[in-house]
Write a protein that holds these residues in place. Structure first.
Motif, mmCIF file in Angstrom:
data_model
loop_
_atom_site.group_PDB
_atom_site.id
_atom_site.type_symbol
_atom_site.label_atom_id
_atom_site.label_comp_id
_atom_site.label_asym_id
_atom_site.label_seq_id
_atom_site.Cartn_x
_atom_site.Cartn_y
_atom_site.Cartn_z
ATOM 1 N N UNK A 22 4.126 -9.754 -9.769
ATOM 2 C CA UNK A 22 5.027 -9.563 -8.941
ATOM 3 C C UNK A 22 4.782 -8.620 -7.869
ATOM 4 N N UNK A 23 5.395 -9.112 -6.730
ATOM 5 C CA UNK A 23 4.343 -8.257 -5.276
ATOM 6 C C UNK A 23 5.582 -7.724 -4.456
ATOM 7 N N UNK A 24 5.810 -6.377 -4.495
ATOM 8 C CA UNK A 24 7.030 -6.024 -3.782
ATOM 9 C C UNK A 24 6.383 -4.787 -2.691
ATOM 10 N N UNK A 25 6.867 -4.641 -1.478
ATOM 11 C CA UNK A 25 6.289 -3.830 -0.588
ATOM 12 C C UNK A 25 6.486 -2.331 -1.017
ATOM 13 N N UNK A 26 7.703 -2.164 -1.690
ATOM 14 C CA UNK A 26 8.089 -0.954 -1.566
ATOM 15 C C UNK A 26 8.076 -0.177 -2.918
ATOM 16 N N UNK A 27 6.976 0.627 -3.054
ATOM 17 C CA UNK A 27 6.798 1.248 -4.499
ATOM 18 C C UNK A 27 7.970 1.943 -4.903
#
Lengths: 329, 329, 329, 329
Positions: C124-129
Motif C-alpha cells: 500500500x503506497x500513500x503519500x500522506x503519513x
C-alpha cells in the motif's frame, strides 16, 4: 372522508403538522457566522454595471434589499438606520436648507430629509443608475420621495460630483458602502477627502454625517473607530453614536462632525423634532439620542485610543473580501 | 475610473468576486439529514384543501414541485421517475389500451402513457383539484398531456372511484403518496385493497404497478420491502425494481405485479420500445431495466425475508411523522 | 412539583418537546447543492502536510472521515465503496497473489483485500503519513488490517514508487483523489501513466482497477466517462460499473481494465466469492455486479461517445476547485 | 515535488485553498430566523433530569453553553450579561452583604458578585444539580467562584427555598429561564411571587434584580415589558435597562426594583465601582449604565403603555413553544 388528506396526492408527500420552513436567505455576517431568514419570495433579481441586486420578501423582516449578497435595508427596521443617519445632523443644524447625499440609491434617506419643513433642496448623487431605478420601481414605500420637487438626482461618482460643484451645503450625508478592499471606496473615507473635498463644500456651521459601519462591542474596531478618528483630525467637534438594528444582527454606527459645537440637550432635540419634522419619528427622540451617543465603556475606550487615520495608501476593512486583500496584508 | 464599482452604492455592500449563493431550498430527508438546493426563484406558492404547494426554480435541478415541504418532481430528472413508473408495465402488457392512474396530478405520468400508440383511454383520478389545476397552469412542459382527447380526468378519492366503476383496465398505475401515518393513505397499499379493489378492476393479463418509496441500501426497509411483500400475497408474479434519482438524494423503488408472467428479455423490451413508443426514451431501455430489476444483494435479501404485510390495522411508515406515530410504536 | 423542569435553570432555556438538531456537518456537493448531516461529535481534527483531516461522528452515517472538507468514507456505507473497488478485480483474476494499492490511507481497502485467501502480499503506497497514522489511531474497525503480516506500507508518491519498483503485480488498485485542478493528481489518470507506469507493472493477465468519480446520470460526465475512455486507449478489455452510495448523495463509479477478457458469469462470481473470500460480503455478489456493470441508457451512451483522453496537458475536473482552475480555463 | 499535495490521498479529496467551514451550530432564534456559528468542537454533551446540556467550542464566540438547544452564555461576551445583571443592583445598594441568587448554575454571576468586597454571603439556589456539576467541571474560567468560602450552593426549587427560609437579604437576583409555556416557570415571574415570596425576603432598602428576556426594538414586547409592568405593581422604584449581546443576536433586558429610590449619578456609580469592586469591569461603568437605562423611544412607549401583569393564571411567553401555547392564544 374529510381527513383523507394526502392519500391521493403524489408520491412521498409529507405528513400533516407544523410545517418546517423550507426556503431561506442566508448571509455570512463573518466567515464563521451566518444569519438566515425564512423566505416568502424572491421578488426581483438583477445586476447593474456595479453590483448584484435582489429584492426579497422575508418572513422575519419583510421586504429586504440585498446588494452583492449583503442585506442593505429591511422593511421593518430601516427606520432605525435612516432616522439615525438623517435627523441628528439636520436637527443640530440651525437651519438646514440645502443637503447633499453621497449614495443612498434606495430612497429612504430622501424620505426622512424631505420630512424637514426647512429643507429647500436635496442633491442625491449615486453612481449606480440601475440600483436607483430598481428601487424606484420596486420599493413602493419610498416612491413619494422620488417625485418631490425639492429633490435633484445625479448619477455620478460622489467625489467627482463634489469636486466639480461650487455651491456649498448646510448638511452633507455620506451613505456609502463601508471602506472595503478592491475598490477606491475607502477614498471616500480618507482624511484628505474629508479635508479637501467635503469640508470646502460645507457652509459655515455646516454638518457632515456618515454611516460608519458596525459598532458592536467587538465589531466597532473594524471601521467605526477609524472613521471616527479620521474625522476628528479634520473637524473640531465629532459625535459618534450607534443603535442596534435587528436585521443586521449588530449594532450600527454613525459619526456626525462639524466645526461648530453640538450643544442640544435631549429636551431641546425633542422640541426641534416637534417644530421642524412633519409626522412622528418612530425611533429617534431626545432620550434615544442621548442613549445612542453615550457609548459603552469598551467602545469609548477603543475610540479614545484609536490612532489609525484613513489615508489614500492606508485603509482598514470590514469582512467580505477576497484575494487582493490577502495579498496586500 | 472604471473600477470605482461600489464606492457609491449603499452602506455595507460586499466585495466583488465569486458571490456566495444566498437563497436556498432546504429539505429534511430524514430528521438528521438535509438536502439543500440554491434557489433562483420561488415561482408560486399555494395551498389546497389537502396540501401546501410550491413551485420553485432551483439551480441544481431546475423547476421543482414541492408538496407539504417534500420535493415531488424536479425538471431535470423527473424523466427517470416517470419512465420507470410507466413504461415497464405498459411494455410488458401485450396490448395496453386502457389505463387507470391513481394520483399523478402533476401530469408527467400522462405524458409518458400517451406516448404509447396503443393507448386508447387514460383515466386519471386525483383527489386534489387545486394541485391538478396548479400543475396545469404552471408546468408548461406537460401541458399537452392535459389536452389529449384520450385523457379523462376525475377528481375523487382513488379507492372510492375504483370501487364505484365497473369497467376493467389493462394497466393500473399507483402514483400515490407513500403509506404514512396520520391519514388513511396506507389503505391504498393494503393487501385487501390490492385483492378486493385493484385486482378485480384489471382485465385478464392486466398489470398493476406502483411507486414503492425509497429503495436505497438502507431506506428500502421503510416501505419498499413491505409493499413488495404485500403484493406477492395477492399476485402470482411480482417484480421490484429501482433507480437512483439525483434530486431525491436516494434510489427510488417501484413494484410491478400481475397474474401473467413477465418474460421479456432486454432485447425484446428494446424492440417493443421502438415499435410502440412515440419519440425516444431518455432513461429506460432493455439493459437499463435489466439493471434496475436486478437488485443488490442486501436489498434482495431483505425483500426475500420480509414478512410484514400491510393490512388495515397495521402499517409501516416513512420518515416525516409526528406524535401519533411515536405513540403507536 | 415533578414537572417544574426548567423553572430554575438559566436564562432563556427552551421549551420541552422534540428537540431540533443543532450541530451539523455541511458539505457542498456542488456550488449549488448542499448535503448536511446532524453531528453527534467532532472526534478529531488535524492537518497533515498535504490535507486537512476530520473525523466526525454523524447521526445519519456514523463515523465519517472528511479530508479537505469532502467526505471520504462513512462508517455505515463504506462497505459498498470498498467491496466494489476491491472484489471484482480480485475475483476476476485467476489467482491474485500480489496487490499494489495507490492511495487508500484509511485502511478499508486492505481489509477487503486481506479477506482473500489467495493474497500473499499487499503493497500500500500513500503519500500522506499523517493521514495513515490518523486512520490507524482512530478507525478502530480497520485496525486488524494494519497489522496483517502480508501488508507492506510505503509512504511515497505512488507514481514515483511504481516507477522505482521492478516487480510486477497481479492486481493494481487506484484509490486516488479524483483528477482535480491545482496539483499533479490528474497525472495519475493520464493515458501515459496507464501505458508507461501502470501496465508495465502488471503481470500477464493482470488487472487494473480504479475508483472513477461520480457516475450518476448527470455527474458521470465530470470524470467517469473520461477515465473510462482513457483506459480503453490502453487496455483491451475495460469494464465500467457503478453503485449508489447514500453518504455521497450520488452513484459512484469504478473502472476495471485488463488485456485478458472478463468472462465470469454471475453464478461463477458467486462461486468464487464462496471459495476465495473469508467471511461474507455485505454488498457484492454475482447479481449485484451484473446490475452494477449494466449501466443505464444515458450513461452508456455518454461513455460510448466520449472522445476526451486524459493527457498530461489536458484534464477534466470535478467540482471544488479554486483560482488556478479558473485561470487555466 | 513539493506541490504534489493531494495526488496520493484518498478518493474525491477537495482542492487546496480557502476551506469552507463545514461544522456548524444552528439556533432558531425564532421560527423564521436562524443564527449559525462555525464549530471548532463539541466539548461535552449531556442531559440532566430537567434539561439537555451542550458545551460547544465555536469560532465566532468561543466556548458556548447550550441548554435545551438555546445558547445560554458564550465565552467572549458573557461579561456583558453578567456585569449587567449583577453590578447595577449591588452598586446601588448602600452595603450589599448578603445575596440570594435564584438559578445561575453556570457560575458567572457568583464570579461577579464575589468581586464585591462588601459581600459576606452568597446563597445560590439552582434546581439542576447536574447542570451545576457540569459547569463546575467544564467551565474552567469560573472555577474559583465555586470554591469561595462566602458561597453556599443549594440544590432546590428557588420558590420552595425562599419560602422555607426566614433570613432576609440585601439583594436578590433572578437568573431564571424566561417565563415560558408548559412549566411553572412563569410562577417565578408573577406579581404574587414578587409580592409574597421575594419582597418579604428583602431587608429594608433591599434590591431585587432579574434578567428580563429580549429587549430589542421588536422583541421587548415578548416578556420584557410585562416583567417590568408586573414589578412596578409591587415595588415603588423600578429601573429597566438593556444591552446588545452579540452572541444572542439581540439586545437583552434586565429590571431592577426596590422600595428605596435609585439616585446614583454616572459619576457616583463610577466612584463606587472603584471603591467596591476588585479588578476592572470590562463592560459596565457609569456612562454605560446611563446609556443602558435610557431606553429608545419605541421601547419606552411600550413599557409605559404595558397593562399586562403576570399572575398565576395568565402568562406571556417567548418563542420556542409548542401546541399548548397556540391553543391558549
Amino acid at each position: 372522508m374529510g381527513d383523507i388528506s394526502i392519500s391521493n396526492g403524489d408520491h412521498h408527500a409529507a405528513a400533516v403538522g407544523v410545517q418546517r420552513k423550507s426556503c431561506w436567505y442566508e448571509e455570512e455576517i463573518e466567515e464563521n457566522l451566518r444569519w438566515c431568514f425564512a423566505l416568502k419570495s424572491i421578488l426581483h433579481t438583477g445586476a447593474s454595471q456595479y453590483q448584484d441586486i435582489q429584492l426579497l420578501d422575508t418572513k422575519p423582516f419583510g421586504k429586504a434589499l440585498v446588494i452583492d449578497g449583503k442585506l442593505q435595508s429591511a422593511e421593518i427596521d430601516e427606520f432605525i438606520y435612516h432616522e439615525s443617519l438623517v435627523h441628528p445632523a439636520l436637527l443640530n443644524h440651525p437651519s438646514p436648507k440645502t443637503i447633499f447625499i453621497m449614495g443612498g440609491g434606495e430612497g429612504c434617506k430622501r424620505r426622512e430629509i424631505l420630512r424637514h419643513w426647512a429643507v429647500e433642496k436635496v442633491i442625491m448623487c449615486d453612481i449606480d443608475e440601475e440600483v436607483v431605478d430598481f428601487c424606484k420601481s420596486h420599493l413602493v414605500v419610498n416612491k413619494e420621495a422620488f417625485y418631490d420637487p425639492r429633490l435633484e438626482l445625479i448619477i455620478n461618482d460622489a467625489r467627482a460630483e463634489l469636486e466639480r460643484r461650487e455651491e456649498v451645503y448646510d448638511v452633507i450625508i455620506g451613505d456609502l458602502a463601508d471602506p472595503i478592499e478592491g475598490g477606491p471606496c475607502y477614498q471616500l473615507y480618507t482624511k484628505s477627502f474629508y479635508e479637501f473635498v467635503v469640508k470646502p463644500r460645507l457652509k459655515h456651521g455646516g454638518i457632515f454625517v456618515t454611516q460608519a459601519g458596525p459598532a458592536g462591542i467587538f465589531s466597532h474596531t473594524e471601521v467605526f473607530s477609524c472613521i471616527y478618528n479620521t474625522l476628528r483630525q479634520v473637524f473640531k467637534y465629532v459625535v459618534p453614536y450607534s443603535a442596534h438594528i435587528p436585521s443586521y444582527a449588530d449594532t450600527w454606527g454613525w459619526v456626525m462632525a462639524s466645526d461648530s459645537p453640538f450643544t442640544l440637550s435631549a429636551d431641546e432635540l425633542d422640541l426641534r423634532i416637534k417644530q421642524r419634522i412633519k409626522g412622528e419619528n418612530r425611533y429617534l427622540d431626545g432620550k434615544t439620542f442621548t442613549s445612542s451617543s453615550t457609548l459603552s465603556k469598551a467602545v469609548r475606550k477603543s475610540l479614545d485610543n484609536e490612532t489609525h487615520v484613513y489615508t489614500e495608501g492606508n485603509a482598514r476593512f470590514i469582512y467580505g473580501h477576497g484575494s487582493a486583500y490577502k495579498q496586500q496584508h
